[in-house]
Each structure stands twice: as C-alpha cells, then as structure tokens.
Design an enzyme around this catalytic site. Structure first.
Site, PDB file in Angstrom:
ATOM      1  N   GLU A 162     -11.195   5.039  -5.443  1.00 47.71           N
ATOM      2  CA  GLU A 162     -11.790   3.846  -5.638  1.00 47.71           C
ATOM      3  C   GLU A 162     -12.049   3.298  -7.083  1.00 47.71           C
ATOM      4  O   GLU A 162     -12.400   4.270  -7.665  1.00 47.71           O
ATOM      5  CB  GLU A 162     -12.846   3.423  -4.678  1.00 47.71           C
ATOM      6  CG  GLU A 162     -12.454   3.345  -2.885  1.00 47.71           C
ATOM      7  CD  GLU A 162     -11.464   2.546  -2.474  1.00 47.71           C
ATOM      8  OE1 GLU A 162     -11.389   1.471  -2.812  1.00 47.71           O
ATOM      9  OE2 GLU A 162     -10.739   2.996  -1.808  1.00 47.71           O
TER      10      GLU A 162
ATOM     11  N   ARG B 114      -0.970  -5.576   4.407  1.00 45.69           N
ATOM     12  CA  ARG B 114      -0.211  -4.898   3.391  1.00 45.69           C
ATOM     13  C   ARG B 114       0.876  -4.118   3.963  1.00 45.69           C
ATOM     14  O   ARG B 114       0.761  -3.509   5.034  1.00 45.69           O
ATOM     15  CB  ARG B 114      -1.083  -4.142   2.472  1.00 45.69           C
ATOM     16  CG  ARG B 114      -2.116  -4.796   1.813  1.00 45.69           C
ATOM     17  CD  ARG B 114      -3.060  -3.900   1.071  1.00 45.69           C
ATOM     18  NE  ARG B 114      -3.518  -2.762   2.018  1.00 45.69           N
ATOM     19  CZ  ARG B 114      -4.634  -1.885   1.806  1.00 45.69           C
ATOM     20  NH1 ARG B 114      -4.935  -1.890   0.565  1.00 45.69           N
ATOM     21  NH2 ARG B 114      -5.082  -1.008   2.627  1.00 45.69           N
TER      22      ARG B 114
ATOM     23  N   ARG C 203       0.846  -1.229  -0.119  1.00 43.77           N
ATOM     24  CA  ARG C 203       0.100  -0.058   0.029  1.00 43.77           C
ATOM     25  C   ARG C 203       0.960   1.157  -0.097  1.00 43.77           C
ATOM     26  O   ARG C 203       1.754   1.442   0.914  1.00 43.77           O
ATOM     27  CB  ARG C 203      -0.850  -0.079   1.112  1.00 43.77           C
ATOM     28  CG  ARG C 203      -1.599   1.221   1.550  1.00 43.77           C
ATOM     29  CD  ARG C 203      -2.911   1.203   0.467  1.00 43.77           C
ATOM     30  NE  ARG C 203      -3.933   2.125   0.984  1.00 43.77           N
ATOM     31  CZ  ARG C 203      -3.906   3.614   0.918  1.00 43.77           C
ATOM     32  NH1 ARG C 203      -2.889   4.034   0.357  1.00 43.77           N
ATOM     33  NH2 ARG C 203      -4.971   4.022   1.288  1.00 43.77           N
TER      34      ARG C 203
END
Length: 161
Positions: free
Chosen positions: A49, A83, A41
C-alpha cells in the site's frame, strides 16, 4: 505469406491496444479503452500500500514499465470495486510477473492463478530484492486488515467519548 499475416496481425493489435494513462499504485493502473478510462487491477499479485515501506517504489516500478505505453490485457473477472482484473503486458513485458520478480509485489495467494509466480517470489525473497530487503515486510492484505481494525477501534473509542 505467413510473415505478412503476422505483421498485419501485430499492426492491428497495436492499433487497438489500450494505453496506460495512470498508475495508482504497484498493482493498479488506468487504461484508455475505446475512449473511456478503465481501472485495471493486476491479477495474481498484491503490491504494498502507498503508506507501507516500498509502496512508492512499487508504484514507480509499475509506472516506469507501463505509463504512457500501450498495454495488452488478458482480462479476467471484475473485482468488488468494479476494476477489471487482468494480466497486463506493457512493451511486451508481463507487468504482473515483473512486479513479483523485482520484489515490488507479493503473490496474492488467495487469488493467484499462476503457479509460476510462487517460484519467482521465492527467488526474489532469497535474493533480498525490492521489498525483500526489509527484514520483516508486512503483506498488504494484513496491513489493510490491521488498518481496518484500527479504524474500527478508533471510531468506537470516539463514539464512547
């Protein structure tokens, strides 16, 4: 002698670099590290998004910059989804900065540790670059919150019937 040492260091760094093998969206990619795929990330930023305006363009911008290339990662913590959170350099370019500068991501103020990104976002906004061309772009964290609230209200409505 210094030049030889520098060249040797660069060669060794590239030999052990992580390769970007996937891009999920404008702020998440997958690298191949020691033979294993690792989700990364991008630190300090939040991209639209997939279903938001500019979501696909943000992903495409990160893909053009990083996909198939070696990446140098300045890893931080691990997020709640497991992540790695990192500043990512692809081809010598700071991808986190590039996404903000090109109007493909917001500075994620809640988690930002790079004060310089705020000025870059302001410049992109003033130039109406990328997502800033939209008259009223919605921050991804607010979009996710509204979708979550809609999902909760929809599930409650379905349960009531």
């Amino acid at each position: 002698m210094k030049k030889i040492a520098l060249l040797l260091a660069l060669f060794c760094a590239q030999a052990h670099a992580d390769q970007v093998v996937g891009v999920s969206d404008g702020d998440t990619l997958t690298v191949l590290r020691n033979g294993k795929q690792v989700k990364v990330r991008l630190a300090n930023i939040d991209a639209p998004e997939k279903k938001q305006p500019f979501g696909a363009r943000s992903k495409q911008a990160l893909s053009l910059l990083c996909f198939g290339r070696n990446a140098a990662l300045e890893a931080g913590e691990t997020d709640r989804y497991g992540r790695m959170v990192a500043v990512v350099h692809c081809g010598g370019v700071n991808a986190n900065v590039a996404q903000v500068r090109n109007g493909m991501a917001w500075v994620y103020r809640q988690y930002n540790h790079d004060i310089g990104l705020l000025g870059m976002e302001a410049a992109a906004r003033a130039s109406r670059v990328g997502l800033w061309a939209d008259a009223n772009p919605q921050e991804p964290w607010l979009y996710r919150k509204s979708r979550k609230a809609q999902g909760t209200s929809l599930s409650h409505a379905a349960a009531a019937n």
